[in-house]
Scaffold this motif. Structure first.
Motif, short mmCIF file in Angstrom:
data_model
loop_
_atom_site.label_atom_id
_atom_site.label_comp_id
_atom_site.label_asym_id
_atom_site.label_seq_id
_atom_site.Cartn_x
_atom_site.Cartn_y
_atom_site.Cartn_z
N ASN A 82 0.79 -1.31 0.03
CA ASN A 82 -0.09 0.08 -0.06
C ASN A 82 0.96 1.16 -0.13
N ARG A 83 2.30 1.23 0.09
CA ARG A 83 2.94 2.31 0.05
C ARG A 83 2.81 2.98 -1.39
N PRO A 84 2.80 4.13 -1.48
CA PRO A 84 2.65 5.06 -2.67
C PRO A 84 3.88 5.03 -3.56
N ILE A 93 3.37 6.09 -7.10
CA ILE A 93 3.47 7.25 -7.91
C ILE A 93 2.12 8.11 -7.69
N HIS A 94 2.38 9.43 -7.61
CA HIS A 94 1.33 10.21 -7.54
C HIS A 94 1.17 10.87 -8.90
N GLU A 141 -4.30 11.37 -8.49
CA GLU A 141 -4.42 9.94 -8.13
C GLU A 141 -3.05 9.29 -7.83
N THR A 142 -3.19 8.28 -6.89
CA THR A 142 -2.26 7.47 -6.36
C THR A 142 -1.99 6.21 -6.69
N GLY A 175 -0.43 2.73 -5.75
CA GLY A 175 0.47 2.01 -4.65
C GLY A 175 1.27 0.92 -5.30
N HIS A 195 10.79 11.12 -0.99
CA HIS A 195 9.80 11.54 -2.13
C HIS A 195 10.38 12.22 -3.21
N THR A 255 8.66 7.24 -2.94
CA THR A 255 7.45 7.74 -3.96
C THR A 255 7.84 8.80 -4.78
N THR A 265 6.39 11.86 -7.15
CA THR A 265 5.17 12.41 -7.75
C THR A 265 5.56 12.98 -9.39
N ASP A 289 3.46 18.72 -2.20
CA ASP A 289 3.84 17.45 -1.99
C ASP A 289 4.95 17.36 -1.04
#
Length: 403
Positions: free
Chosen positions: A16-18, A20-21, A25-26, A28, A200, A226, A228, A245
């Motif tokens: 469940n770790r993100p 790509i944002h 929308e995200t 996981g 990130h 993660t 973005t 972000d």
């Protein structure tokens, strides 16, 4: 093992770790891994993509751009990113030279289609956001795809990425990078950035270039961090992302730095989350980096070479301005080229050394790189692996390839 195995392991460890944002929308890691399998299955079962085939993409940045890379890793196929800034004739040459079996196309660039139908009628066209004449729509293709598209013959020795040069001295040339080149590139980036799963990364540079794809983006995914992702760079969106972000890392070229620091929102934008900014690909004017440095932002200077590896050498801007050079790559030999005094061995990268130059010396470092790669394509076939030696000047003013 293939390069997509790294994503599979991250999905198993932290589903469940993100990952790509993108545009609100995200995705996981579990969903990203599932998307990779879905795309690999569609390429294999619906389009007949197999080991050694080339899949081209002409699109702005999007999550499926990255998923396509790892799907091709599963299949042993190769991705050919097309520069959307090129003229149609240049793009057609690359498609023909690479022998692209499939082209994934964003509608913004559909002006290519009439000429493509004449020059390369056998290339299957898939519209990422539209249904091209005589082609398929991406979502419909994925919905009908059976299986996960694994190929037992795909491993880290398979070529994965063909990145074309700008062709300033003739026709563009396709630099072939194997899966293990991207794997070791990620290791170099991890050491460069102290990259971990808590980082990130803000990616605004185009993924058709190794700078946008491989300096931070794929290394972050390999390490469970993660991303973005922006479709393309704009100063307004980038400055807003710094505040909203809270990224820890970003890569910017000098033109982007100038656009950001000239923007009216620059003086009030909160940059406190950033632990470093990477910049490079060309000469970096001192007055531009001073603007970020004045805000307390740390800089790294990178040098991108398509042929030896996506990421070959990294230098801290502060170290450069103190006439110091740092080589940070898993090289087998770093050779002294000027009157430089040996400094302590870098403890984190095997067999890599750094040297501190005397303040008045003109210091270069020579790097012999045996990183796994394949050089330029020749008539659609990549020649055998060879080594490159590079000479790097402190300010990037002297870069010479030596055989």
């Amino acid at each position: 093992m293939n390069l997509a195995t790294l994503i599979e392991r991250n999905a198993a460890f932290a589903p469940n770790r993100p990952a790509i944002h993108f545009e609100g929308e995200t995705l996981g890691y579990a969903a990203f891994n599932q998307r990779i399998g879905q795309i690999a299955g569609a390429l294999k079962s619906r389009l007949g993509v197999d080991k050694g085939d080339r899949v081209a993409i002409l699109s702005f940045n999007r999550p499926d751009y990255l998923a396509l890379l790892y799907a091709c890793a599963r299949l042993g196929a190769m991705v050919v990113p097309l520069n959307w800034r090129l003229a149609v004739t240049e793009q057609l040459f690359i498609l023909s030279d690479a022998g692209a079996k499939v082209l994934l196309l964003e509608q913004a660039f559909d002006g290519l289609l009439p000429a493509l139908a004449q020059k390369s009628p056998d290339t299957a066209v898939v519209g990422l956001d539209f249904a091209p004449p005589g082609g398929s729509k991406w979502d419909s293709l994925l919905d009908r795809a059976p299986g996960d598209g694994r190929n037992p013959g795909a491993d880290l020795s398979c070529p994965l990425l063909i990145v074309y040069t700008s062709g300033t001295t003739g026709r563009p040339k396709g630099a072939v990078l194997r899966q293990d080149a991207l794997l070791w590139n990620g290791v170099m980036s991890q050491h460069m950035h102290d990259l971990s799963s808590s980082d990130h990364v803000l990616t605004v540079l185009p993924l058709f270039h190794v700078g946008g794809l491989n300096i931070q983006t794929t290394p972050a995914l390999h390490n469970g961090a993660t991303i973005t992702l922006h479709a393309r760079f704009t100063p307004e969106a980038t400055l807003a992302a710094f505040e909203r972000d809270r990224p820890t890392l970003a890569a910017l070229v000098p033109a982007a730095i100038q656009a950001l620091t000239n923007h009216p929102s620059w003086p009030t934008t909160d940059l406190s989350s950033l632990k470093a900014i990477c910049t490079g690909s060309t000469m970096v004017p001192r007055h531009l980096t001073d603007r970020f440095a004045a805000r307390g932002c740390r800089f790294w200077r990178f040098t991108v070479r398509r042929r030896p590896a996506p990421l070959l050498s990294i230098r801290s801007l502060a170290a450069i301005l103190r006439t110091r050079v740092r080589a940070a790559c898993p090289v087998y030999a770093v050779k002294q080229r000027s009157s430089m005094m040996p400094a302590p061995r870098c403890p984190r990268i095997a067999q890599a050394r750094s040297w501190c130059a005397a303040p008045t010396s003109s210091a270069d470092i020579g790097v012999t790189n045996k990183q796994p790669r394949r050089p330029y394509m020749a008539g659609g076939i990549a020649p055998a692996t060879s080594d490159d030696a590079m000479v790097m000047g402190i300010f990037g003013s002297k870069i010479a390839r030596r055989i």
